[in-house]
Design a protein around this motif. Structure first.
Motif, mmCIF file in Angstrom:
data_model
loop_
_atom_site.group_PDB
_atom_site.id
_atom_site.type_symbol
_atom_site.label_atom_id
_atom_site.label_comp_id
_atom_site.label_asym_id
_atom_site.label_seq_id
_atom_site.Cartn_x
_atom_site.Cartn_y
_atom_site.Cartn_z
ATOM 1 N N LEU A 248 0.855 -1.191 0.000
ATOM 2 C CA LEU A 248 0.000 0.000 0.000
ATOM 3 C C LEU A 248 0.886 1.234 0.000
ATOM 4 C CD1 LEU A 248 -2.917 1.152 0.291
ATOM 5 C CD2 LEU A 248 -2.538 1.118 2.765
ATOM 6 N N ALA A 249 0.659 2.132 -0.970
ATOM 7 C CA ALA A 249 1.471 3.348 -1.069
ATOM 8 C C ALA A 249 0.665 4.429 -1.769
ATOM 9 C CB ALA A 249 2.766 3.070 -1.834
ATOM 10 N N ASP A 250 1.171 5.678 -1.715
ATOM 11 C CA ASP A 250 0.488 6.756 -2.420
ATOM 12 C C ASP A 250 1.025 6.864 -3.841
ATOM 13 O OD1 ASP A 250 2.888 8.210 -2.336
ATOM 14 O OD2 ASP A 250 2.361 9.155 -0.442
ATOM 15 N N ALA A 251 0.479 7.813 -4.588
ATOM 16 C CA ALA A 251 0.771 7.905 -6.020
ATOM 17 C C ALA A 251 2.225 8.232 -6.317
ATOM 18 C CB ALA A 251 -0.134 8.949 -6.667
ATOM 19 N N ALA A 252 2.950 8.768 -5.343
ATOM 20 C CA ALA A 252 4.351 9.131 -5.590
ATOM 21 C C ALA A 252 5.229 7.898 -5.778
ATOM 22 C CB ALA A 252 4.879 9.973 -4.435
ATOM 23 N N TYR A 253 4.799 6.753 -5.243
ATOM 24 C CA TYR A 253 5.592 5.529 -5.344
ATOM 25 C C TYR A 253 5.068 4.681 -6.504
ATOM 26 C CZ TYR A 253 7.260 6.847 -0.716
ATOM 27 O OH TYR A 253 7.821 7.521 0.336
ATOM 28 N N ASP A 254 5.494 4.995 -7.693
ATOM 29 C CA ASP A 254 5.038 4.302 -8.893
ATOM 30 C C ASP A 254 5.924 3.081 -9.131
ATOM 31 O OD1 ASP A 254 3.929 3.538 -11.233
ATOM 32 O OD2 ASP A 254 4.652 5.235 -12.422
ATOM 33 N N VAL A 255 5.623 1.991 -8.427
ATOM 34 C CA VAL A 255 6.462 0.786 -8.498
ATOM 35 C C VAL A 255 5.625 -0.441 -8.870
ATOM 36 C CG1 VAL A 255 8.251 1.600 -6.913
ATOM 37 C CG2 VAL A 255 6.192 0.525 -5.982
ATOM 38 N N TYR A 256 4.595 -0.230 -9.710
ATOM 39 C CA TYR A 256 3.713 -1.343 -10.085
ATOM 40 C C TYR A 256 4.496 -2.487 -10.712
ATOM 41 C CZ TYR A 256 -0.025 2.131 -9.682
ATOM 42 O OH TYR A 256 -0.882 3.088 -9.230
ATOM 43 N N ASP A 257 5.306 -2.149 -11.724
ATOM 44 C CA ASP A 257 5.986 -3.186 -12.497
ATOM 45 C C ASP A 257 6.890 -4.040 -11.613
ATOM 46 O OD1 ASP A 257 4.746 -2.156 -14.687
ATOM 47 O OD2 ASP A 257 6.460 -0.965 -15.350
ATOM 48 N N PHE A 258 7.670 -3.384 -10.771
ATOM 49 C CA PHE A 258 8.609 -4.126 -9.931
ATOM 50 C C PHE A 258 7.864 -5.031 -8.956
ATOM 51 C CE2 PHE A 258 10.933 -4.494 -5.927
ATOM 52 C CZ PHE A 258 12.100 -5.091 -6.366
ATOM 53 N N VAL A 259 6.838 -4.497 -8.281
ATOM 54 C CA VAL A 259 6.112 -5.272 -7.266
ATOM 55 C C VAL A 259 5.398 -6.458 -7.904
ATOM 56 C CG1 VAL A 259 4.216 -5.201 -5.596
ATOM 57 C CG2 VAL A 259 5.849 -3.314 -5.711
ATOM 58 N N HIS A 260 4.776 -6.223 -9.059
ATOM 59 C CA HIS A 260 3.981 -7.272 -9.686
ATOM 60 C C HIS A 260 4.849 -8.327 -10.371
ATOM 61 C CE1 HIS A 260 0.441 -9.101 -11.424
ATOM 62 N NE2 HIS A 260 0.955 -8.989 -12.639
ATOM 63 N N LEU A 261 5.853 -7.887 -11.102
ATOM 64 C CA LEU A 261 6.632 -8.810 -11.925
ATOM 65 C C LEU A 261 7.803 -9.429 -11.168
ATOM 66 C CD1 LEU A 261 6.714 -6.700 -15.209
ATOM 67 C CD2 LEU A 261 5.151 -8.568 -14.614
ATOM 68 N N GLU A 262 8.458 -8.672 -10.296
ATOM 69 C CA GLU A 262 9.662 -9.161 -9.636
ATOM 70 C C GLU A 262 9.387 -9.885 -8.325
ATOM 71 O OE1 GLU A 262 12.614 -9.016 -11.005
ATOM 72 O OE2 GLU A 262 11.908 -7.897 -12.746
ATOM 73 N N THR A 263 8.300 -9.524 -7.653
ATOM 74 C CA THR A 263 8.040 -10.122 -6.336
ATOM 75 C C THR A 263 6.752 -10.937 -6.294
ATOM 76 O OG1 THR A 263 6.775 -8.239 -5.466
ATOM 77 C CG2 THR A 263 9.175 -8.115 -5.306
ATOM 78 N N ASP A 264 6.053 -11.016 -7.432
ATOM 79 C CA ASP A 264 4.792 -11.767 -7.485
ATOM 80 C C ASP A 264 3.819 -11.271 -6.418
ATOM 81 O OD1 ASP A 264 3.007 -13.643 -8.465
ATOM 82 O OD2 ASP A 264 3.713 -15.230 -7.125
ATOM 83 N N SER A 265 3.721 -9.947 -6.295
ATOM 84 C CA SER A 265 2.887 -9.324 -5.275
ATOM 85 C C SER A 265 1.930 -8.326 -5.905
ATOM 86 C CB SER A 265 3.771 -8.618 -4.232
ATOM 87 O OG SER A 265 4.708 -9.513 -3.670
ATOM 88 N N ILE A 266 1.082 -7.719 -5.087
ATOM 89 C CA ILE A 266 0.079 -6.774 -5.558
ATOM 90 C C ILE A 266 0.381 -5.402 -4.971
ATOM 91 C CG2 ILE A 266 -2.378 -6.223 -5.678
ATOM 92 C CD1 ILE A 266 -1.629 -8.754 -7.138
ATOM 93 N N ALA A 267 0.332 -4.374 -5.823
ATOM 94 C CA ALA A 267 0.555 -2.995 -5.377
ATOM 95 C C ALA A 267 -0.758 -2.226 -5.422
ATOM 96 C CB ALA A 267 1.600 -2.317 -6.264
ATOM 97 N N PHE A 268 -1.183 -1.715 -4.301
ATOM 98 C CA PHE A 268 -2.376 -0.875 -4.217
ATOM 99 C C PHE A 268 -1.912 0.580 -4.148
ATOM 100 C CE2 PHE A 268 -3.661 -4.982 -2.661
ATOM 101 C CZ PHE A 268 -4.908 -5.177 -3.243
ATOM 102 N N ILE A 269 -1.782 1.181 -5.330
ATOM 103 C CA ILE A 269 -1.258 2.531 -5.440
ATOM 104 C C ILE A 269 -2.183 3.340 -6.340
ATOM 105 C CG2 ILE A 269 0.719 3.951 -6.123
ATOM 106 C CD1 ILE A 269 2.481 1.481 -5.766
ATOM 107 N N PRO A 270 -2.724 4.464 -5.888
ATOM 108 C CA PRO A 270 -3.594 5.276 -6.759
ATOM 109 C C PRO A 270 -2.810 5.825 -7.940
ATOM 110 C CG PRO A 270 -3.054 6.463 -4.745
ATOM 111 C CD PRO A 270 -2.553 5.067 -4.551
#
Length: 291
Positions: A248-270
């Motif tokens: 969970l992070a705010d819009a300043a932390y645009d790390v969708y690709d890394f979280v989803h592809l590298e760690t097999d996790s979900i990013a809840f970021i507006p």
């Protein structure tokens, strides 16, 4: 004085000592210290000459300094006036074996901070194994660190000058923006409430298990949050071996690709309005709902 009175005095001294051993401040501090595994730090690094003070002992003393909010002089006074506690962490104030201010200062400059990450990681991993921490949900955010400065004084507003001209030596701090608390509103010259104000200082980026902080990196106030999200995540994944978590992070932390592809996790970021990843974000949501 009678024998009876002496016996009573000895009894009360014994009871008082027992009470201090169980309820004293030193007992509380030692309990905190003993929870942490300090063995990852080598006791002595010197290859020749006098050994000096143990690295682990100095680290324990600095830990006490942070817990108690001491400055260095207060820490030294505390160690000298609590000889039993000082001996328990590796010093001997009776024989004048307590570090000086200069010793603490040199230690802070030369100590390899990577050992601190290992100490923190070991303690957190122990909490995860015992079910104290939940590693499935992470959050990352930043908060401002301002300090007493000409540029943070309200009376100086409108009189700003270049910090390179104001400070005789170069400093890493610079200008950033922080949100305004609703409990302490700030208004502009037209009477409109401000949503954010500028400040001079630093910014702390912290990754946590919601209310349990894990790692923190400090940057100048103007640095973008995203630049510190990657090293925080890398450090957490490498030391704690975390995968399949929710971030969970705010819009300043645009790390969708890394979280989803590298760690097999979900990013809840507006998403930002200008973001070009709306479909990628929806695919994350669908993959989360279908799992």
């Amino acid at each position: 004085m009678s024998y009876y009175s002496n016996a009573s005095q000895l009894y009360f001294d014994f009871v008082y000592d027992q009470y201090l051993n169980v309820h004293s401040e030193s007992k509380y501090l030692l309990d905190l210290i003993n929870v942490i595994d300090w063995s990852v730090v080598p006791n002595f690094i010197h290859k020749r000459g006098r050994l000096g003070y143990s690295n682990q002992s100095i680290l324990k003393a600095l830990f006490v300094q942070k817990v108690k909010g001491f400055n260095t002089r207060e820490l030294i006074y505390f160690l000298r006036t609590n000889p039993k506690f000082a001996q328990a962490i590796g010093f001997d104030p009776i024989n004048n074996f307590v570090p000086s201010e200069a010793t603490f200062s040199v230690f802070k400059k030369k100590f390899d901070t990577s050992f601190l990450f290992e100490i923190i990681a070991h303690s957190i991993q122990k909490g995860i194994d015992e079910g104290i921490f939940d590693p499935n949900n992470l959050c990352i955010d930043s908060y401002p660190i301002s300090f007493r400065s000409f540029f943070n004084n309200k009376k100086s507003h409108g009189k700003f000058m270049n910090q390179k001209e104001y400070y005789s030596r170069p400093i890493q701090a610079n200008f950033g923006v922080k949100p305004v608390s609703n409990s302490k509103p700030v208004y502009d010259k037209h009477g409109n409430q401000k949503q954010s104000i500028s400040y001079f200082g630093f910014k702390a980026h912290t990754l946590s298990f919601f209310n349990v902080p894990i790692f923190t990196f400090v940057s100048p106030a103007s640095h973008h949050d995203k630049n510190y999200a990657f090293p925080l995540l890398h450090k957490t994944i490498d030391l704690l071996n975390l995968h399949g978590f929710n971030l969970l992070a705010d819009a300043a932390y645009d790390v969708y690709d890394f979280v989803h592809l590298e760690t097999d996790s979900i990013a809840f970021i507006p998403l930002r309005i200008s973001s070009k990843k709306p479909f990628l974000f929806l695919s994350y949501c669908f993959s989360f709902l279908s799992s």
